[in-house]
Design a protein around this motif. Structure first.
Motif, PDB file in Angstrom:
ATOM      1  N   THR A 199       0.826  -1.210   0.000  1.00  0.00           N
ATOM      2  CA  THR A 199       0.000   0.000   0.000  1.00  0.00           C
ATOM      3  C   THR A 199       0.860   1.259   0.000  1.00  0.00           C
ATOM      4  O   THR A 199       0.542   2.244  -0.665  1.00  0.00           O
ATOM      5  CB  THR A 199      -0.929   0.000   1.231  1.00  0.00           C
ATOM      6  OG1 THR A 199      -1.518  -1.295   1.351  1.00  0.00           O
ATOM      7  CG2 THR A 199      -2.025   1.024   1.070  1.00  0.00           C
ATOM      8  N   HIS A 213      -8.361   1.317   2.571  1.00  0.00           N
ATOM      9  CA  HIS A 213      -7.319   2.039   1.834  1.00  0.00           C
ATOM     10  C   HIS A 213      -7.494   3.544   2.008  1.00  0.00           C
ATOM     11  O   HIS A 213      -6.539   4.278   2.217  1.00  0.00           O
ATOM     12  CB  HIS A 213      -7.388   1.708   0.338  1.00  0.00           C
ATOM     13  CG  HIS A 213      -6.730   0.406  -0.012  1.00  0.00           C
ATOM     14  ND1 HIS A 213      -5.585  -0.031   0.599  1.00  0.00           N
ATOM     15  CD2 HIS A 213      -7.047  -0.545  -0.916  1.00  0.00           C
ATOM     16  CE1 HIS A 213      -5.241  -1.200   0.084  1.00  0.00           C
ATOM     17  NE2 HIS A 213      -6.114  -1.534  -0.833  1.00  0.00           N
ATOM     18  N   ASP A 230      -5.735  -3.182  -6.850  1.00  0.00           N
ATOM     19  CA  ASP A 230      -5.313  -4.011  -5.726  1.00  0.00           C
ATOM     20  C   ASP A 230      -5.969  -5.379  -5.828  1.00  0.00           C
ATOM     21  O   ASP A 230      -7.147  -5.479  -6.149  1.00  0.00           O
ATOM     22  CB  ASP A 230      -5.709  -3.326  -4.410  1.00  0.00           C
ATOM     23  CG  ASP A 230      -5.008  -3.958  -3.220  1.00  0.00           C
ATOM     24  OD1 ASP A 230      -4.076  -4.754  -3.433  1.00  0.00           O
ATOM     25  OD2 ASP A 230      -5.397  -3.653  -2.091  1.00  0.00           O
TER      26      ASP A 230
HETATM   27 MG    MG Z   1      -2.872  -4.701   1.011  1.00  0.00          MG
END
Ligand code: MG
Ligand code: ADP
Length: 698
Positions: free
Chosen positions: A303, A333, A397
Motif C-alpha cells: 500500500t 485504503h 489491488d
Molecule cells: Mg494490502
C-alpha cells in the motif's frame, strides 16, 4: 499436404461413427491431429522379467514368467476373491482377482507357462498382484515390446473397447498411413540451435518409443513446442504494446513526493520497497506505458508503494486512482491514505457503491475538473459517469478479483492509456507468472518490514476445542483480538452459513464476557461495514466470518486466526487468511482446525502450512499438489492453459529456455517475416486465432 486438424477421426480405419462420437466426447479427439496429440500418461518397461525373489515394496508395473501352483477361493462378501499361487522357482506370489472369479480357473491351467504383468502390492509380509494381465508364454513376441505406452481412458471408452491398447493400435494405423509426413512446426534455425529432434520423429517416439533415451528427447521436443508458442504469443503482444502504445512521461519528483518522504513517512522503507519504487520510477520516466505486476506477500507493505507512486503522478500534474475489489477494502485504503496524508495538501476522495447520491454529485465534477488528485474506490470507479480530468496512474489491488474487461474499462474512456500497477498478494509461482502475466513486468517485495515475528501455525483436531478456547481467552485477556473463519464453498453455502451462525451462537455462550461480531457475504453492505467497524475499533474482540475477510483487511491488534474446517480450504487461501494476523509487533498465531479423518493430500497441505510462512514456497507446493488447472486465476486468464504435455510445476527450465529462444527471435525479427520465420507466424495464428487478445488492453 493434408490438414491433419481438418481430417475427421471417423475416417481412420477401425473407428467409424459410434467410436468417433465416444472419442470426441470422452477424450476430445475429433481429428487426426487430436489423436496424434493424445499422449500416453505413462510407459511401462516390459523389456525385462523380474524374479519373484526380487519383488519389494513400492514397485511400478513389472512382469514375471512362471507357472500356477494352485487356485483357491477365499473370503466372504466384499473380500471374496480368487487367489492363484504363482511361482518362477525363486519364490511364490499370489495373483488375486476380486471380479470375474469364475473365469479365472477356466482361463488358466496349472503347470503351463505364463507371462504375468501387474503392480505388486505389499500385504503384511507378503506381496500380491491384483488383476494382472496374463499371456501364455508362446505370445511373448507380441506382448513384451520394450516400453509400453498407457493412454488415459474413461469407463465409457473402455465399455466400447476403446482401451489403452486400442488407442495404441489407432496411433499405429495413423502413423503408418501418414506417409506424407507431419508438418514441422519449428524453423530449421531453432531446431539447429536447440538440438531438438524433428516433430515427426518426436510424435513417432512418443507413441512408440524405441528406448528411454529417445522417449526423453521426444518429450522434451513436444514440451518445448507447447511452451515456446505460448511464450512467443505473450512476447509478441508485449512487444506490440511497448512499441505502439505511448506512455505518459513523469519526469519530476516534486514537492508532494519529497515532502511526504522526508517529513511524514513514519518509518524507513524496506530495501525491497526501495527497489520496487526505483523500478516504477524508471517505467514512468521511460516514455513507455507501465504495465507492472507488483507481487508481495501479505503485510509486505504494498500500500505504501502504491501511495508513493500516486504522489509521483500528482507531482506531475496527473490524477491517480486506486481500485479495490470490495468496499471494506476500499474504505480501509481510504482511511490509510487519509491517515498518511492528513497534513498534506493532497485531495483524496472515496467512491464506492454506497457513496450517497448527494456526495456523488459533488465528487464527480471535482474528479472531472482535476480538483481531486487521488480517488480510491471499488467497481464504482469504472462506471460511465466517472470522468477523470487527467488520469495518469491506475492502481489495481488484488487483481484476481477483477475481470480483465473491468480493468480495461478504466482507461478505455481516456484519450490516452495511464500507467497501470496491478498489486497482488497471491503469490504466483514463477512459471505460472511467466505464462499468465508474461507480458507484464514483475516487481516483487520479498521482505517484510522489520520487527515482525513470524506467525506460529498449529494444527488441531476439532474434538479438542476446550484447549483452543482457553488459549483464545488468554490472548484476549492480554488485550488481543481474534478472527474465526468458516469456509464458504460453492454448492454447500446453505450448510456453511448454518455452521457459521451456529458457531456464532456458541461463541457468544462460551465467551459471555466478550463482544463477538459476525460478517458474511449475505449481509447488506451497511450491516457488514458496521460489524467490521466494531472489530476495527476494538469494541469487539472476536470476529467470526466467512472468507470475505480474506483480502487486505488490516487490524494489527488481531493476533489469532482460527480457521474452522481448514481441510476444505486450498493452500493459497489458507495463506491469505493467515496473513490477516502478524501485522503488529506481537506474536501471532494461526490455528487450523480440522476433523480427524483427512486424506493424504489434505494432511500434506496442513503440514506445509504449519512448516512454512513463505507465500512463494506455499504457492509452489500448491501447484505441485493440485496442478495448475485448479489454481486461482488460470480460468479467468483467457489464455486457456490447456497444456497437453508440459507441466508448469515441473518444466520450469524448459519454459525459461523457450522464452529465451522466443525473445531472441523477436528481437531480430519482431514481425516474423524474415527467413523461415513465417512458419512461426502461421502457427501462432492457428493456435491463438480464436482467442481474443485481451492482453493488449489489460
Ligand atoms: Mg494490502
Ligand atoms: P500489504 O498491502 O502488502 O499486505 P500493507 O501495505 O497493508 O501490506 O502493510 C502492512 C503494514 O506494515 C501496515 O501497517 C504498514 O503501515 C506497515 N508498513 C509498510 N511498510 C513498512 C515499513 N517499511 N516499515 C514498517 N512498517 C511498514
Amino acid at each position: 499436404m493434408l490438414d491433419l486438424d481438418k481430417r475427421s477421426i471417423i475416417y481412420l480405419p477401425g473407428v467409424g461413427p459410434k467410436k468417433a462420437e465416444i472419442l470426441r466426447k470422452e477424450a476430445n479427439i475429433a481429428s487426426y491431429e487430436d489423436l496424434l496429440y493424445y499422449f500416453p500418461y505413462k510407459y511401462i518397461d516390459r523389456s525385462r522379467f523380474y524374479k519373484v525373489s526380487e519383488i519389494q515394496g513400492n514397485m511400478p508395473y513389472i512382469q514375471i514368467k512362471g507357472r500356477f501352483l494352485s487356485f483357491e477361493t477365499l473370503g466372504e462378501g466384499r473380500t471374496r476373491r480368487m487367489v492363484g499361487r504363482f511361482t518362477d522357482g525363486t519364490g511364490i506370489i499370489d495373483l488375486v482377482w476380486f471380479k470375474g472369479l469364475a473365469y479365472v480357473k477356466d482361463k488358466y491351467s496349472i503347470g503351463k507357462e505364463y507371462i504375468v504383468f501387474g503392480k505388486p502390492n505389499e500385504f503384511g509380509h507378503t506381496y500380491n498382484i491384483p488383476h494382472p494381465d496374463i499371456d501364455p508364454l508362446e505370445n511373448q513376441e507380441q506382448v513384451t515390446g520394450g516400453l509400453v505406452p498407457f493412454y488415459p481412458t474413461t469407463e465409457k471408452m473402455k465399455k466400447s473397447f476403446l482401451n489403452s491398447r486400442a488407442i495404441q493400435n489407432y496411433q499405429y494405423t495413423l502413423l503408418n498411413s501418414l506417409n506424407w509426413g507431419i508438418q514441422e512446426t519449428l524453423t530449421p534455425e531453432i531446431l539447429h540451435k536447440t538440438g531438438m529432434i524433428s516433430l515427426k520423429e518426436a510424435i513417432r517416439q512418443i507413441h512408440f518409443p524405441e528406448s528411454v533415451d529417445k522417449l526423453r528427447k521426444a518429450q522434451l521436443r513436444l514440451k518445448f513446442d507447447e511452451l515456446f508458442y505460448i511464450q512467443l504469443n505473450i512476447l509478441r503482444s508485449a512487444a506490440f504494446r511497448k512499441t505502439k502504445l505511448k506512455g505518459l512521461v513523469f519526469p519530476t519528483v516534486g514537492d508532494f513526493f519529497n515532502t511526504f518522504y522526508k517529513d511524514y513517512l513514519p518509518f524507513e522503507l524496506t530495501n525491497a520497497q526501495k527497489r520496487v519504487m526505483k523500478e516504477i520510477r524508471k517505467d514512468m520516466g521511460s516514455g513507455r506505458q507501465m504495465n507492472r505486476l507488483l507481487q508481495g506477500d501479505v503485510g509486505s507493505g504494498k500500500t505504501l508503494v502504491a501511495l508513493l507512486s500516486m504522489l509521483l503522478a500528482v507531482d506531475n500534474k496527473f490524477q491517480a486512482c486506486m481500485m479495490a475489489p470490495t468496499e471494506i477494502l476500499a474504505n480501509q485504503h481510504y482511511a490509510t491514505l487519509m491517515n498518511f496524508l492528513q497534513d498534506m495538501d493532497v485531495k483524496v476522495a472515496l467512491l464506492t457503491g454506497s457513496t450517497k447520491k448527494k456526495e456523488r454529485n459533488e465528487l464527480l465534477p471535482a474528479i472531472a475538473s482535476g480538483e481531486i488528485n487521488i480517488v480510491v474506490g471499488t467497481h464504482a470507479l469504472i462506471e460511465e459517469t466517472v470522468i477523470f480530468h487527467s488520469l495518469g496512474l491506475a492502481i489495481i489491488d488484488e487483481q484476481h478479483r477483477f475481470g480483465v474487461e473491468q480493468r480495461s474499462r478504466l482507461w478505455m474512456k481516456n484519450q490516452y492509456v495511464p500507467h497501470v500497477l496491478v498489486m497482488t498478494a497471491t503469490p504466483i509461482p514463477r512459471t505460472l507468472a511467466m505464462t499468465l502475466y508474461g507480458d507484464l513486468d514483475v516487481s516483487v517485495i520479498d521482505e517484510l518490514p522489520p520487527g515482525r515475528k513470524p506467525i506460529q501455525t498449529m494444527h488441531r483436531y476439532d474434538n479438542r476445542k476446550a484447549e483452543l478456547y482457553d488459549f483464545l481467552r488468554k490472548e484476549i485477556n492480554a488485550g488481543r483480538q481474534v478472527y474465526v473463519v468458516y469456509p464458504l464453498i460453492e454448492g454447500s453455502e446453505k450448510v456453511d452459513y448454518k455452521n457459521l451462525e451456529e458457531g456464532f451462537e456458541l461463541f457468544k455462550e462460551i465467551f459471555p464476557e466478550y463482544k463477538v461480531c459476525m460478517v458474511h457475504g449475505k449481509m447488506k453492505a451497511a450491516d457488514k461495514d458496521a460489524e467490521m467497524q466494531k472489530f476495527i475499533s476494538g469494541e469487539a474482540q472476536i470476529l467470526m466470518a466467512t472468507t470475505v475477510i480474506e483480502v487486505g483487511v488490516n487490524v494489527p491488534n488481531a493476533t489469532v486466526m482460527v480457521i474452522e474446517s481448514a481441510e476444505r480450504f486450498g493452500l493459497s487461501q489458507l495463506h491469505q487468511l493467515r496473513g490477516r494476523v502478524g501485522r503488529g509487533g506481537e506474536q501471532s498465531y494461526c490455528v487450523l482446525v480440522s476433523s480427524y479423518k483427512l486424506s493424504n493430500d489434505t494432511r500434506k497441505r496442513l503440514e506445509i502450512m504449519v512448516n512454512s510462512n513463505d507465500g512463494f514456497e506455499i504457492a509452489e507446493a500448491d501447484l505441485r499438489l493440485r496442478g495448475h488447472g485448479d489454481l486461482e486465476g488460470t480460468q479467468q486468464s483467457g489464455i486457456g492453459l490447456d497444456l497437453k504435455i508440459a507441466s508448469l510445476s515441473s518444466d520450469g527450465q524448459i519454459l525459461q529456455f523457450a522464452r529465451t529462444i522466443g525473445q531472441e527471435i523477436l528481437d531480430r525479427d519482431p514481425d516474423l517475416i524474415t527467413g523461415m520465420n513465417p512458419i512461426l507466424k502461421e502457427r501462432l495464428a492457428r493456435l491463438f486465432s480464436r482467442k481474443i487478445n485481451w492482453r493488449l488492453i489489460s
